[in-house]
Design a protein around this motif. Structure first.
Motif, mmCIF file in Angstrom:
data_model
loop_
_atom_site.group_PDB
_atom_site.id
_atom_site.type_symbol
_atom_site.label_atom_id
_atom_site.label_comp_id
_atom_site.label_asym_id
_atom_site.label_seq_id
_atom_site.Cartn_x
_atom_site.Cartn_y
_atom_site.Cartn_z
ATOM 1 N N PHE A 95 0.810 -1.210 0.000
ATOM 2 C CA PHE A 95 0.000 0.000 0.000
ATOM 3 C C PHE A 95 0.851 1.272 0.000
ATOM 4 O O PHE A 95 0.297 2.376 -0.057
ATOM 5 N N ALA A 96 2.169 1.130 0.055
ATOM 6 C CA ALA A 96 3.046 2.302 0.174
ATOM 7 C C ALA A 96 3.055 3.104 -1.126
ATOM 8 O O ALA A 96 3.046 2.549 -2.226
ATOM 9 N N ASP A 97 3.073 4.434 -0.998
ATOM 10 C CA ASP A 97 3.218 5.373 -2.113
ATOM 11 C C ASP A 97 2.116 5.229 -3.163
ATOM 12 O O ASP A 97 2.345 5.452 -4.356
ATOM 13 N N LYS A 98 0.919 4.863 -2.744
ATOM 14 C CA LYS A 98 -0.196 4.744 -3.685
ATOM 15 C C LYS A 98 -1.381 5.616 -3.287
ATOM 16 O O LYS A 98 -2.507 5.389 -3.733
ATOM 17 N N ALA A 99 -1.130 6.603 -2.456
ATOM 18 C CA ALA A 99 -2.127 7.629 -2.113
ATOM 19 C C ALA A 99 -3.426 7.044 -1.574
ATOM 20 O O ALA A 99 -4.526 7.451 -1.950
ATOM 21 N N PHE A 100 -3.308 6.088 -0.635
ATOM 22 C CA PHE A 100 -4.528 5.482 -0.122
ATOM 23 C C PHE A 100 -5.284 6.408 0.818
ATOM 24 O O PHE A 100 -6.497 6.252 0.990
ATOM 25 N N GLY A 101 -4.595 7.369 1.412
ATOM 26 C CA GLY A 101 -5.322 8.366 2.193
ATOM 27 C C GLY A 101 -6.245 9.179 1.302
ATOM 28 O O GLY A 101 -7.410 9.429 1.650
ATOM 29 N N ALA A 102 -5.738 9.570 0.124
ATOM 30 C CA ALA A 102 -6.567 10.308 -0.834
ATOM 31 C C ALA A 102 -7.692 9.434 -1.371
ATOM 32 O O ALA A 102 -8.822 9.897 -1.575
ATOM 33 N N ALA A 159 -10.572 9.195 1.016
ATOM 34 C CA ALA A 159 -11.413 10.391 0.989
ATOM 35 C C ALA A 159 -12.240 10.471 -0.288
ATOM 36 O O ALA A 159 -13.412 10.873 -0.261
ATOM 37 N N ALA A 160 -11.644 10.064 -1.426
ATOM 38 C CA ALA A 160 -12.294 10.283 -2.722
ATOM 39 C C ALA A 160 -13.220 9.152 -3.143
ATOM 40 O O ALA A 160 -14.302 9.405 -3.691
ATOM 41 N N PRO A 198 -15.291 6.881 -1.612
ATOM 42 C CA PRO A 198 -16.694 6.863 -1.168
ATOM 43 C C PRO A 198 -17.523 7.984 -1.776
ATOM 44 O O PRO A 198 -18.701 7.778 -2.106
ATOM 45 N N VAL A 199 -16.915 9.169 -1.942
ATOM 46 C CA VAL A 199 -17.642 10.289 -2.553
ATOM 47 C C VAL A 199 -17.999 9.965 -3.999
ATOM 48 O O VAL A 199 -19.136 10.168 -4.442
ATOM 49 N N LEU A 200 -17.027 9.446 -4.752
ATOM 50 C CA LEU A 200 -17.275 9.109 -6.151
ATOM 51 C C LEU A 200 -18.294 7.971 -6.281
ATOM 52 O O LEU A 200 -19.118 7.962 -7.201
ATOM 53 N N MET A 201 -18.239 7.007 -5.364
ATOM 54 C CA MET A 201 -19.166 5.883 -5.416
ATOM 55 C C MET A 201 -20.602 6.316 -5.115
ATOM 56 O O MET A 201 -21.562 5.747 -5.651
ATOM 57 N N LEU A 202 -20.747 7.310 -4.255
ATOM 58 C CA LEU A 202 -22.086 7.762 -3.865
ATOM 59 C C LEU A 202 -22.600 8.904 -4.724
ATOM 60 O O LEU A 202 -23.763 9.310 -4.577
ATOM 61 N N LEU A 203 -21.768 9.418 -5.635
ATOM 62 C CA LEU A 203 -22.159 10.586 -6.422
ATOM 63 C C LEU A 203 -23.355 10.295 -7.319
ATOM 64 O O LEU A 203 -24.324 11.074 -7.354
ATOM 65 N N VAL A 204 -23.315 9.188 -8.050
ATOM 66 C CA VAL A 204 -24.429 8.870 -8.962
ATOM 67 C C VAL A 204 -25.723 8.607 -8.200
ATOM 68 O O VAL A 204 -26.778 9.156 -8.561
ATOM 69 N N PRO A 205 -25.718 7.760 -7.133
ATOM 70 C CA PRO A 205 -26.961 7.608 -6.371
ATOM 71 C C PRO A 205 -27.492 8.929 -5.817
ATOM 72 O O PRO A 205 -28.714 9.161 -5.808
ATOM 73 N N ALA A 206 -26.585 9.804 -5.353
ATOM 74 C CA ALA A 206 -27.027 11.085 -4.807
ATOM 75 C C ALA A 206 -27.660 11.957 -5.890
ATOM 76 O O ALA A 206 -28.717 12.570 -5.669
ATOM 77 N N LEU A 207 -27.035 12.013 -7.058
ATOM 78 C CA LEU A 207 -27.593 12.818 -8.149
ATOM 79 C C LEU A 207 -28.923 12.243 -8.629
ATOM 80 O O LEU A 207 -29.852 12.991 -8.964
ATOM 81 N N TRP A 208 -29.004 10.909 -8.661
ATOM 82 C CA TRP A 208 -30.272 10.289 -9.062
ATOM 83 C C TRP A 208 -31.373 10.663 -8.075
ATOM 84 O O TRP A 208 -32.502 10.985 -8.483
ATOM 85 N N TRP A 209 -31.069 10.621 -6.799
ATOM 86 C CA TRP A 209 -32.080 10.942 -5.800
ATOM 87 C C TRP A 209 -32.527 12.399 -5.912
ATOM 88 O O TRP A 209 -33.722 12.699 -5.820
#
Length: 219
Positions: free
Chosen positions: A38-45, A48-49, A51-62
């Protein structure tokens, strides 16, 4: 609860399970120390990103459909397809497949974009006519999203990492694979849409005029 209301909630477990499995692995990658893959692969980013991207389409649909049309069938299967690529990418890192399997990264870009654009196409472009415009629109969206993904990878870890020398060739290949996956997804969405318009078996419902639940009491 009326029978029609209960039917709208069937299938919510599927995108929920994909989301939970993805976030759990990202949390391990971010907060559990000493895991080299997992080193040097920006897993902190990513934590953060993603879950937001995964929920974006359901949120926009709603916001655009669900609030205005309570009788619309929620396209849970399409939401799960949109989310599935994030789970596959995260699981591939958890199992160290990107480093252990030479072809894993290339196959991932094709398959993940196929899932992503199939889900997006079923939600956003199911009722686009004529069919060639539908195929072109979904493919172009796949190309645009592939470009955005590559820019994000470069910004978060490639420009300061160990892959800079091979990044140009790898990025071109990933763009082609992602766009190709989007094209195949466009053909699948066009086929499913044609079957529905002819009265055949329906796939995951999008926001079009056909996406209303059947009245209570009907099979």
């Amino acid at each position: 609860m009326r029978p029609g209301e209960r039917r709208r909630h069937v299938g919510a477990w599927l995108p929920t399970a994909v989301l939970v499995a993805t976030v759990a692995q990202l949390a391990v990658a971010t907060w559990v120390p000493g895991i080299d893959r997992f080193a040097d692969k920006a897993f902190g980013a990513r934590l953060a990103a993603y879950p937001v991207l995964m929920l974006l389409v359901p949120a926009l649909w709603w916001v655009t459909v669900g609030r205005r049309r309570p009788d619309a069938t929620v396209p849970y299967a399409a939401f799960a397809l949109v989310m599935l690529g994030f789970l596959i990418d995260t699981t591939g890192n958890s199992l160290d497949l990107y480093d252990r399997v030479a072809w894993w990264d290339d196959v991932n870009h094709f398959v993940n974009w196929f899932f992503l654009l199939t889900g997006l196409g079923l939600v956003l472009a199911r009722d686009v006519r004529p069919r060639w415009v539908q195929v072109l629109a979904i493919t172009e969206l796949g190309c645009l999203l592939a470009l955005g993904w590559e820019v994000g990878e470069w910004w978060t870890f490639i420009r300061h990492g160990t892959e800079l020398d091979t990044a140009y060739e790898d990025t071109l290949g990933d763009m082609v694979l992602g766009t190709s996956g989007g094209f195949v997804a466009a053909l699948v969405v066009a086929t499913l849409s044609s079957r529905v318009s002819r009265g055949g078996p329906a796939g995951p419902r999008g926001p079009g005029p056909e996406s209303r639940s059947a009245p209570a009491g009907r099979g």
